[in-house]
Design a protein around this motif. Structure first.
Motif, mmCIF file in Angstrom:
data_model
loop_
_atom_site.group_PDB
_atom_site.id
_atom_site.type_symbol
_atom_site.label_atom_id
_atom_site.label_comp_id
_atom_site.label_asym_id
_atom_site.label_seq_id
_atom_site.Cartn_x
_atom_site.Cartn_y
_atom_site.Cartn_z
ATOM 1 N N ARG A 202 3.393 12.056 16.277
ATOM 2 C CA ARG A 202 2.284 11.129 16.055
ATOM 3 C C ARG A 202 2.892 9.775 15.738
ATOM 4 N N ILE A 203 2.680 8.802 16.632
ATOM 5 C CA ILE A 203 3.328 7.496 16.523
ATOM 6 C C ILE A 203 2.259 6.424 16.387
ATOM 7 N N GLY A 204 2.283 5.730 15.271
ATOM 8 C CA GLY A 204 1.375 4.613 15.059
ATOM 9 C C GLY A 204 2.149 3.378 14.631
ATOM 10 N N TYR A 205 1.685 2.229 15.081
ATOM 11 C CA TYR A 205 2.291 0.949 14.692
ATOM 12 C C TYR A 205 1.242 0.159 13.927
ATOM 13 N N ALA A 206 1.475 -0.040 12.635
ATOM 14 C CA ALA A 206 0.528 -0.719 11.755
ATOM 15 C C ALA A 206 0.911 -2.195 11.642
ATOM 16 N N ILE A 207 -0.016 -3.072 12.022
ATOM 17 C CA ILE A 207 0.219 -4.518 12.002
ATOM 18 C C ILE A 207 -0.741 -5.130 10.989
ATOM 19 N N ARG A 208 -0.195 -5.876 10.017
ATOM 20 C CA ARG A 208 -1.021 -6.441 8.940
ATOM 21 C C ARG A 208 -1.231 -7.930 9.170
ATOM 22 N N TYR A 209 -2.499 -8.325 9.252
ATOM 23 C CA TYR A 209 -2.856 -9.714 9.509
ATOM 24 C C TYR A 209 -3.525 -10.327 8.289
ATOM 25 N N VAL A 210 -3.214 -11.606 8.061
ATOM 26 C CA VAL A 210 -3.821 -12.349 6.955
ATOM 27 C C VAL A 210 -4.209 -13.740 7.450
ATOM 28 N N PRO A 211 -5.258 -14.330 6.877
ATOM 29 C CA PRO A 211 -5.561 -15.730 7.178
ATOM 30 C C PRO A 211 -4.512 -16.624 6.524
ATOM 31 N N THR A 212 -4.306 -17.791 7.089
ATOM 32 C CA THR A 212 -3.197 -18.632 6.631
ATOM 33 C C THR A 212 -3.386 -19.183 5.229
ATOM 34 N N HIS A 213 -4.603 -19.103 4.660
ATOM 35 C CA HIS A 213 -4.795 -19.647 3.313
ATOM 36 C C HIS A 213 -4.276 -18.711 2.225
ATOM 37 N N LEU A 214 -3.983 -17.450 2.547
ATOM 38 C CA LEU A 214 -3.429 -16.542 1.533
ATOM 39 C C LEU A 214 -2.044 -17.004 1.107
ATOM 40 N N ARG A 215 -1.607 -16.537 -0.063
ATOM 41 C CA ARG A 215 -0.260 -16.825 -0.548
ATOM 42 C C ARG A 215 0.306 -15.595 -1.254
ATOM 43 N N GLN A 216 1.602 -15.592 -1.427
ATOM 44 C CA GLN A 216 2.288 -14.529 -2.149
ATOM 45 C C GLN A 216 2.343 -14.906 -3.622
ATOM 46 N N ILE A 217 1.901 -13.984 -4.516
ATOM 47 C CA ILE A 217 1.898 -14.296 -5.941
ATOM 48 C C ILE A 217 3.116 -13.732 -6.671
#
Length: 276
Positions: A202-217
């Motif tokens: 079972r092969i899945g590729y998970a791609i995580r998308y965010v809007p550009t206004h997010l930031r890393q805290i």
């Protein structure tokens, strides 16, 4: 033009997930699987450790995939026109493998400022009940709950994290999708998956998308790949696409970025980074 109907967007916002969405044909899915398995043969076995994460920074065909309009158009309907690919990971369960994914929320250790994060889970092979398809509990994406780390050997998650409150599994939905299809889910969605009892991977590729206004805290400076629109905020360092598969510059960039990603995902622990 929109890819998702208003009813589909409303269902996503109500339940926290939506499927199935056809991205490409089953024949194209077989082509992606063949490329992956060629890489695995060249490396002497299944992808592991850092190679399994942010692989789009190492392989040109995956860097093209994260920009595929069949993925980005539905994601834009949910998050808007300015999009980063924040990360990607392969979730591979070998045939009759006891590996599993515990009930969890993706948002627990990612350190992102807001829960405006969509995961596109793209199937390279059948994701059936028998092969250990994801399970999701509708409506559980509205708040963050406590988790505990287990670092369990068979758990595919970075810290073996699991939800520390009771999960009503009787309400869970099996996210069954076929090669070339994808599901979308919210970063706070209660989800997990059981072992693969089938005779195929079972092969899945998970791609995580965010809007550009997010930031890393988290204190560590983060990075992402701009895949659509513009970045007016500069909260993330911009990642470069690989010039060729596993070329020297791409490998060096990936190594540096994965060190920072490890600092974010494993902060507060002494655990080995990206053990699986």
């Amino acid at each position: 033009m929109t890819a998702l109907s208003p009813e589909a967007v409303a269902q996503y916002r109500r339940d926290g997930f939506y499927f199935p969405i056809r991205v490409f044909s089953p024949e194209e899915a077989r082509g992606y699987r063949a490329r992956l398995e060629a890489v695995e043969r060249a490396h002497g076995g299944p992808l592991g450790g850092r190679l399994r994460h942010k692989s789009h920074l190492l392989f040109t065909w995956l860097n093209r995939l994260i920009r595929h309009p069949g993925i980005l158009d539905p994601v834009e309907d949910i998050l808007g026109p300015d999009l980063f690919c924040w990360s990607s990971s392969f979730f591979i369960k070998e045939a009759r493998d006891p590996a599993f994914v515990s009930w969890h929320q993706d948002s627990t250790y990612w350190g992102l400022s807001e829960p405006d994060v969509v995961t596109a889970w793209v199937a390279f092979s059948e994701s059936s009940i028998e092969s250990g398809a994801m399970r999701m509990v509708p409506g559980t994406h509205r708040e963050q709950v406590a988790h505990r780390d287990t670092f369990a050997a068979g758990n595919l998650l970075s810290r073996g994290q699991e939800i520390a409150v009771e999960v009503d599994e009787s309400r869970a939905v099996d996210v069954v999708i076929h090669p070339g299809e994808m599901s979308l889910h919210h970063v706070r969605m209660f989800h997990g998956s059981p072992p693969n009892r089938s005779a195929d991977r079972r092969i899945g590729y998970a791609i995580r998308y965010v809007p550009t206004h997010l930031r890393q805290i988290a204190e560590t400076r983060d990075s992402a790949t701009l895949v659509r629109g513009v970045d007016e905020y500069r909260h993330f360092d911009h990642e470069e696409a690989p010039a060729g598969d596993l070329d020297a510059a791409a490998v060096a960039q990936h190594a540096e970025i994965m060190t920072r990603q490890g600092e974010i995902l494993y902060r507060g622990t002494q655990a080995e980074r990206f053990r699986r």
